[in-house]
Design a protein around this motif. Structure first.
Motif, short mmCIF file in Angstrom:
data_model
loop_
_atom_site.label_atom_id
_atom_site.label_comp_id
_atom_site.label_asym_id
_atom_site.label_seq_id
_atom_site.Cartn_x
_atom_site.Cartn_y
_atom_site.Cartn_z
N ALA A 155 0.80 -1.22 0.00
CA ALA A 155 0.00 0.00 0.00
C ALA A 155 0.84 1.27 0.00
N SER A 156 1.82 1.34 0.89
CA SER A 156 2.63 2.56 0.98
C SER A 156 3.39 2.82 -0.30
N ASP A 157 3.99 1.77 -0.87
CA ASP A 157 4.72 1.91 -2.13
C ASP A 157 3.79 2.30 -3.27
N SER A 158 2.60 1.71 -3.27
CA SER A 158 1.62 2.03 -4.32
C SER A 158 1.21 3.49 -4.25
N ALA A 159 0.98 3.96 -3.02
CA ALA A 159 0.58 5.36 -2.84
C ALA A 159 1.70 6.30 -3.29
N ALA A 160 2.93 5.93 -2.97
CA ALA A 160 4.07 6.77 -3.34
C ALA A 160 4.31 6.78 -4.84
N ARG A 161 4.09 5.64 -5.49
CA ARG A 161 4.32 5.54 -6.93
C ARG A 161 3.13 6.00 -7.76
N GLY A 162 1.96 6.04 -7.14
CA GLY A 162 0.78 6.40 -7.90
C GLY A 162 0.30 5.30 -8.81
N ARG A 163 0.64 4.06 -8.47
CA ARG A 163 0.22 2.91 -9.27
C ARG A 163 0.26 1.68 -8.38
N LEU A 164 -0.38 0.62 -8.81
CA LEU A 164 -0.42 -0.60 -8.01
C LEU A 164 0.95 -1.27 -7.98
N VAL A 165 1.47 -1.48 -6.79
CA VAL A 165 2.72 -2.22 -6.59
C VAL A 165 2.35 -3.52 -5.88
N ALA A 166 2.35 -4.61 -6.63
CA ALA A 166 1.94 -5.90 -6.09
C ALA A 166 3.12 -6.63 -5.47
N ASN A 167 2.82 -7.61 -4.61
CA ASN A 167 3.86 -8.43 -4.01
C ASN A 167 3.72 -9.88 -4.48
N GLU A 168 4.30 -10.82 -3.75
CA GLU A 168 4.31 -12.21 -4.19
C GLU A 168 2.94 -12.87 -4.17
#
Length: 277
Positions: A92-105
């Motif tokens: 969530a935090s990375d997604s908010a910072a990047r402005g896009r969905l950052v998925a994990n494993e």
């Protein structure tokens, strides 16, 4: 309180963290003259244990019963009224910072939900997951995933966002509150196969009957489950996941969050709203 205690306790008892701590403890003991041999011997023993647990398929044996508890979903032609996607697949935090969905494993949770959304175009889609980190910034992942679904063409009117939950137990409680499922409705529960027993257990406890749709399998079948790992980190990662889930099952049962220790498919025929709270 249970939430914070469990998160902090798990940080220190996670197998990979614990093994490293024990190695360091042995090395600290070795700094003292009289305990030098004992400390070095203990550190060596813990180092060997770390390597063994990382390379041998011990963690796979730990995961197999979890992943085999609920069979893969078999479409029998019955209508599907809703799809529940449990959080844990996006950073969530990375997604908010990047402005896009950052998925994990655990990205398969999102991918399979997209497939189900197309297969059952009339089904509502409930995305459950708030900020689950003790020291995080409280950014919930469900609004981020919902926004992604909208961008790829999923009708916003179908999407229900539940962004208050921090635990699997809260996933069930708040999902029931927002979905308000009617009697005889069929809701698919999408989460990792190794997490499915505990997830189904808490939904049953909340009085929200669901049909398991396990994804994100970490183990194979047959002889594949007896293969050693190529990297110590791979085995330790699987050990962390499996140990945490077994600990979660025990903790949830002892604290009354589930009705049985190891929920099974045949226990999922609870009527809507009939379970005790």
């Amino acid at each position: 309180m249970f939430y914070y205690v469990s998160k902090i306790a798990w940080f220190f008892t996670t197998p990979s963290n614990l093994l490293l701590s024990l190695i360091l403890f042995g090395l600290i003991l070795a700094l003292f003259g009289r305990l030098r041999k004992l400390g070095l011997g203990f550190a060596l023993l813990m180092t060997v244990a770390t390597i063994a647990l990382g390379l041998l398929p011990i963690s796979t044996y730990l995961m197999v019963p979890l992943e085999e508890r609920f069979p893969s979903f078999n479409d029998d032609g019955r209508p599907v009224d809703g799809i529940i996607l449990l959080g844990g697949s996006a950073e969530a935090s990375d997604s908010a910072a990047r402005g896009r969905l950052v998925a994990n494993e655990s990205a398969e949770r999102v991918l399979d939900t997209i497939e189900l959304a197309h297969r059952y175009p009339q089904a509502r889609i409930l995305i459950s997951g708030g900020g689950g980190g003790v020291f995080g910034d409280g950014v919930g992942e469900s609004p981020i995933i919902a926004d992604y679904f909208k961008r790829i063409g999923v009708d916003a009117a179908r999407i229900i966002i539940e962004d208050r939950s921090r635990t699997t137990s809260e996933n069930a409680i708040y999902s029931l509150e927002m979905a308000k499922p009617r009697e005889n409705e069929r809701w698919l529960l999408v989460t990792s196969a190794w997490h499915m027993p505990r997830a189904v257990g808490v939904f049953e406890k909340a009085g929200f009957p669901v049909t398991a749709y396990p994804v994100d399998f970490r183990t194979g079948s047959g002889t594949n489950n007896h293969r050693p790992f190529a990297f110590v980190s791979d085995g330790l990662r699987r050990l962390d996941v499996g140990t945490k889930e077994w600990a979660g099952l025990i903790g949830y049962y002892l604290t009354g969050r589930t009705n049985v220790l190891f929920p099974a498919p045949q226990a999922s025929s609870v009527a809507v709203g009939s379970a005790s709270r």
